[in-house]
Design an enzyme around this catalytic site. Structure first.
Site, mmCIF file in Angstrom:
data_model
loop_
_atom_site.group_PDB
_atom_site.id
_atom_site.type_symbol
_atom_site.label_atom_id
_atom_site.label_comp_id
_atom_site.label_asym_id
_atom_site.label_seq_id
_atom_site.Cartn_x
_atom_site.Cartn_y
_atom_site.Cartn_z
ATOM 1 N N GLU A 97 0.808 -1.222 0.000
ATOM 2 C CA GLU A 97 0.000 0.000 0.000
ATOM 3 C C GLU A 97 0.845 1.278 0.000
ATOM 4 O O GLU A 97 0.314 2.361 -0.249
ATOM 5 C CB GLU A 97 -0.944 -0.012 1.209
ATOM 6 C CG GLU A 97 -1.961 -1.145 1.145
ATOM 7 C CD GLU A 97 -2.765 -1.326 2.413
ATOM 8 O OE1 GLU A 97 -3.878 -1.878 2.339
ATOM 9 O OE2 GLU A 97 -2.277 -0.927 3.496
ATOM 10 N N ASP B 257 -12.196 -6.434 -2.587
ATOM 11 C CA ASP B 257 -13.045 -7.617 -2.501
ATOM 12 C C ASP B 257 -14.428 -7.192 -2.028
ATOM 13 O O ASP B 257 -14.652 -6.037 -1.698
ATOM 14 C CB ASP B 257 -12.440 -8.661 -1.551
ATOM 15 C CG ASP B 257 -12.289 -8.133 -0.126
ATOM 16 O OD1 ASP B 257 -13.265 -8.215 0.640
ATOM 17 O OD2 ASP B 257 -11.218 -7.613 0.219
#
Length: 233
Positions: A13, A201
């Site tokens: 990230e 997701d």
């Protein structure tokens, strides 16, 4: 002058942001490596906090105490809680709260920490607006939403758990494991913040399948947004 703390829970990230910055100082504190320097000529401190609420909260406190950051941006990935929000889309926090705090036995609303005086942590309105505008510029093909992000020490991959979160906190946009703790610590230190989440997701029984495939792309979308955002603050 602004100095912006940028936090990602995982290396994926923040690795792109780190690779683009000019590093002038490094510091290890609480097993976290803080990289201080310039990103597009803006003073920043970039750090991988580690996963979970304790790591996230400690990270913000170090940014406040050691580096005196003026703003906090949390970038990363999350699971969607809204059918309209698809994998690859981005959510900008209007506010955050804990979905796994329960002091209802003492008369507090679900999610509220006793004696804190607030249930949720509101993101800085100017940072939210600019983050949305930045996303529309650098990720023009990606949908961006503003809404509530909920956090807990739990990777949500069970549809029943997802349904419970939505029942308890209707209207929530996505769920993850650090945002509320980062917001909480920033709030305590009176530091303006925003949480940025790219959806990796659907936070259901497809999550284990979706997450590895979309994690890297989602993180890169969020990183592009952050790089543009810091130049506008």
């Amino acid at each position: 002058m602004n100095k912006i703390g940028i936090i990602g829970a995982m290396e994926i990230e923040v690795e792109t942001l780190k690779s683009h910055m000019q590093i002038t100082n490094t510091l290890e504190r609480a097993s976290m490596n803080f990289l201080e320097g310039l990103l597009h000529d803006i003073p920043v401190v970039i750090v991988r906090s580690g996963i979970g609420k304790v790591n996230a909260g400690m990270c913000v406190q170090i940014l406040a105490d050691v580096f005196q950051v003026t703003h906090v941006i949390n970038t990363g990935v999350a699971g969607s809680l809204n059918a309209v929000i698809d994998i690859g889309d981005i959510v900008i926090s209007t506010d955050t709260l804990y979905h796994d705090v329960d002091a209802t036995g003492f008369g507090y609303p679900l999610g509220e920490i006793p004696q804190l005086g607030t249930l949720n942590f509101t993101a800085d309105a100017a940072m939210v607006a600019q983050a949305k505008a930045s996303c529309e510029i650098v990720n023009p093909d990606i949908k961006v939403f503003e809404g509530r992000i909920v956090s807990g020490d739990q990777f949500v991959s069970n549809p029943h758990v997802k349904d419970t979160i939505l029942k308890n906190f209707p209207g929530s946009f996505c769920t993850e494991m650090e945002g509320a703790a980062i917001a909480h610590a920033a709030w305590l230190n009176h530091i303006p913040f925003v949480i940025i989440r790219a959806i990796s997701d659907k936070a259901d029984d497809s999550a284990h399948m979706d997450y590895p495939a979309f994690e890297k792309a989602a993180a890169e979308h969020s990183a592009r947004l952050v790089e543009h955002l810091i130049q506008q603050l």
